[in-house]
Write an enzyme that holds these catalytic residues in place. Structure first.
Site, PDB file in Angstrom:
ATOM      1  N   HIS A 101       0.798  -1.220   0.000  1.00  0.00           N
ATOM      2  CA  HIS A 101       0.000   0.000   0.000  1.00  0.00           C
ATOM      3  C   HIS A 101       0.835   1.276   0.000  1.00  0.00           C
ATOM      4  CE1 HIS A 101      -4.526   0.742   0.932  1.00  0.00           C
ATOM      5  NE2 HIS A 101      -4.113   1.445  -0.099  1.00  0.00           N
ATOM      6  N   ASP A 128     -10.008  -0.572   3.478  1.00  0.00           N
ATOM      7  CA  ASP A 128      -8.823  -1.115   4.146  1.00  0.00           C
ATOM      8  C   ASP A 128      -9.175  -1.443   5.595  1.00  0.00           C
ATOM      9  OD1 ASP A 128      -6.196  -1.651   5.017  1.00  0.00           O
ATOM     10  OD2 ASP A 128      -5.347   0.056   3.953  1.00  0.00           O
ATOM     11  N   HIS A 130      -6.834  -0.930   7.772  1.00  0.00           N
ATOM     12  CA  HIS A 130      -5.927  -0.022   8.478  1.00  0.00           C
ATOM     13  C   HIS A 130      -6.088   1.407   7.966  1.00  0.00           C
ATOM     14  CE1 HIS A 130      -4.108  -4.085   8.377  1.00  0.00           C
ATOM     15  NE2 HIS A 130      -3.720  -3.814   9.609  1.00  0.00           N
ATOM     16  N   ASP A 132      -3.568   3.723   7.987  1.00  0.00           N
ATOM     17  CA  ASP A 132      -2.333   4.103   7.278  1.00  0.00           C
ATOM     18  C   ASP A 132      -2.058   5.599   7.361  1.00  0.00           C
ATOM     19  OD1 ASP A 132      -1.997   1.452   6.641  1.00  0.00           O
ATOM     20  OD2 ASP A 132      -2.850   1.623   4.639  1.00  0.00           O
ATOM     21  N   HIS A 145       4.268   1.239   4.265  1.00  0.00           N
ATOM     22  CA  HIS A 145       2.895   0.978   3.833  1.00  0.00           C
ATOM     23  C   HIS A 145       1.865   1.404   4.878  1.00  0.00           C
ATOM     24  CE1 HIS A 145       2.101  -3.380   5.555  1.00  0.00           C
ATOM     25  NE2 HIS A 145       2.712  -2.613   6.426  1.00  0.00           N
ATOM     26  N   ASP A 231      -7.505  -2.341  -0.568  1.00  0.00           N
ATOM     27  CA  ASP A 231      -6.560  -3.255   0.075  1.00  0.00           C
ATOM     28  C   ASP A 231      -7.263  -4.596   0.256  1.00  0.00           C
ATOM     29  OD1 ASP A 231      -5.059  -4.670   2.147  1.00  0.00           O
ATOM     30  OD2 ASP A 231      -4.075  -2.777   2.590  1.00  0.00           O
ATOM     31  N   ASP A 233      -7.049  -6.638   2.516  1.00  0.00           N
ATOM     32  CA  ASP A 233      -7.517  -6.898   3.879  1.00  0.00           C
ATOM     33  C   ASP A 233      -8.772  -6.123   4.254  1.00  0.00           C
ATOM     34  OD1 ASP A 233      -6.729  -4.330   4.775  1.00  0.00           O
ATOM     35  OD2 ASP A 233      -4.844  -5.047   5.600  1.00  0.00           O
ATOM     36  N   GLU A 276      -1.708  -4.967  -1.784  1.00  0.00           N
ATOM     37  CA  GLU A 276      -1.393  -5.884  -0.693  1.00  0.00           C
ATOM     38  C   GLU A 276      -1.734  -7.342  -0.988  1.00  0.00           C
ATOM     39  OE1 GLU A 276       0.418  -5.252   1.873  1.00  0.00           O
ATOM     40  OE2 GLU A 276       0.368  -3.070   2.111  1.00  0.00           O
TER      41      GLU A 276
END
Length: 311
Positions: A101, A128, A130, A132, A145, A231, A233, A276
């Site tokens: 990412h 995502d 996260h 970030d 990332h 992403d 995830d 990712e």
């Protein structure tokens, strides 16, 4: 439904140095093998694969103890910023195949420069687990990332990666959906700068459709461009295990399809990251195929058109 053919340029970014583990550099190849170009072409779009970026490390950048592999990530950021800007300026749709990412430092910055040239604001939909929004000063790991949102919002100016005075994204124009893992300092910074966060509880309580309608209405009212950064995830690991930072409790396969279908209906999306994907951790290409199917939904294919596969 937005059914107009689009000129799509695939840009491979075999970058894994921002993540702290090996494997994400194989993501672009896995997405190609899973048929991303063929799938989009079958939907009537014009697809050009521009190949992978392979920049030399940026030797002018310093070593940084809390921003690992800065020279490599910085080189990719510069190359991708230019490539994305140029594709968008020529009327194309940049579709970035990642890679970790940290590549969004380049892709979003390129779109921010394009949006500024049009006199329009850029909005970012960040799908995502996260946020970030770390910087080298706050990152627990030093992996870049975890820093791209802070970077393209101008809150992580830790090196001269891109020119000073570059167009930035207003943090209030960032919409993070599916969040379920945030560092304590990130939480403070997100609140301070007005990033819009819809965690999994928000999705459970409001439903993803209501959240997406509000986001899309905001972009329409501002006459904005919309960059989507997806992403792996964002999805629950049950549906997409091929990622190095799995967090249980993510979006379902159907919720993700609905997000993509609503984005397609809106006709607002100007660019897309797929990031990712780590094929080394995947289950026989499952995650790559899921990403291709979701991308197809964004570009006009509906769930009932999806071919049925034997179990």
């Amino acid at each position: 439904m937005n059914t107009q053919p689009t000129s799509i340029t695939l840009i491979g970014v075999p970058l894994e140095e921002g993540s702290g583990r090996r494997g994400a550099a194989m993501g672009p190849t896995a997405l190609r093998i899973a048929g991303v170009a063929t799938t989009l072409a079958e939907l009537g779009h014009h697809v050009t694969d521009s190949g992978d970026l392979h920049p030399e490390p940026a030797t002018d950048l310093p070593e940084h103890p809390q921003a690992h592999h800065l020279k490599t990530v910085g080189a990719f950021t510069r190359a991708l910023e230019k490539r994305v800007h140029d594709v968008a300026a020529e009327g194309g749709f940049p579709l970035i195949l990642g890679g970790d990412h940290s590549l969004s430092m380049g892709s979003v910055s390129g779109m921010a420069r394009h949006a500024a040239s049009l006199g329009r604001p850029l909005f970012v939909l960040w799908l995502d687990a996260h946020s970030d929004f770390n910087s080298p000063a706050t990152s627990p790991s030093g992996n870049i990332h975890g820093m791209p949102v802070a970077f393209f919002c101008g809150e992580a100016e830790f090196a001269d990666i891109l020119p000073k005075g570059r167009p930035l994204v207003d943090p209030r124009h960032v919409y993070q959906v599916g969040i379920r893992s945030v560092d304590p300092h990130e939480r403070e910074m997100i609140r301070k700068h007005g990033v819009n966060v819809f965690d999994m509880r928000s999705i459970d309580e409001q439903g993803v459709a209501a959240i997406m309608r509000d986001i899309l209405t905001t972009v329409i009212n501002a006459d904005g461009l919309l960059h989507v950064s997806f992403d792996v995830d964002f999805l629950d690991p049950e549906f997409a295990p091929g990622v190095g930072t799995t967090v249980p409790g993510g979006a379902t396969f159907r919720e993700a399809h609905l997000v993509m279908e609503m984005l397609s209906d809106s006709g607002l999306v100007s660019s897309l990251d797929l990031v990712e994907l780590n094929p080394f951790l995947d289950d026989r290409g499952k995650s790559a195929r899921v990403l291709v199917e979701l991308t197809a939904s964004l570009f006009g294919r509906r769930i009932f058109d999806r071919p049925t596969r034997a179990a």
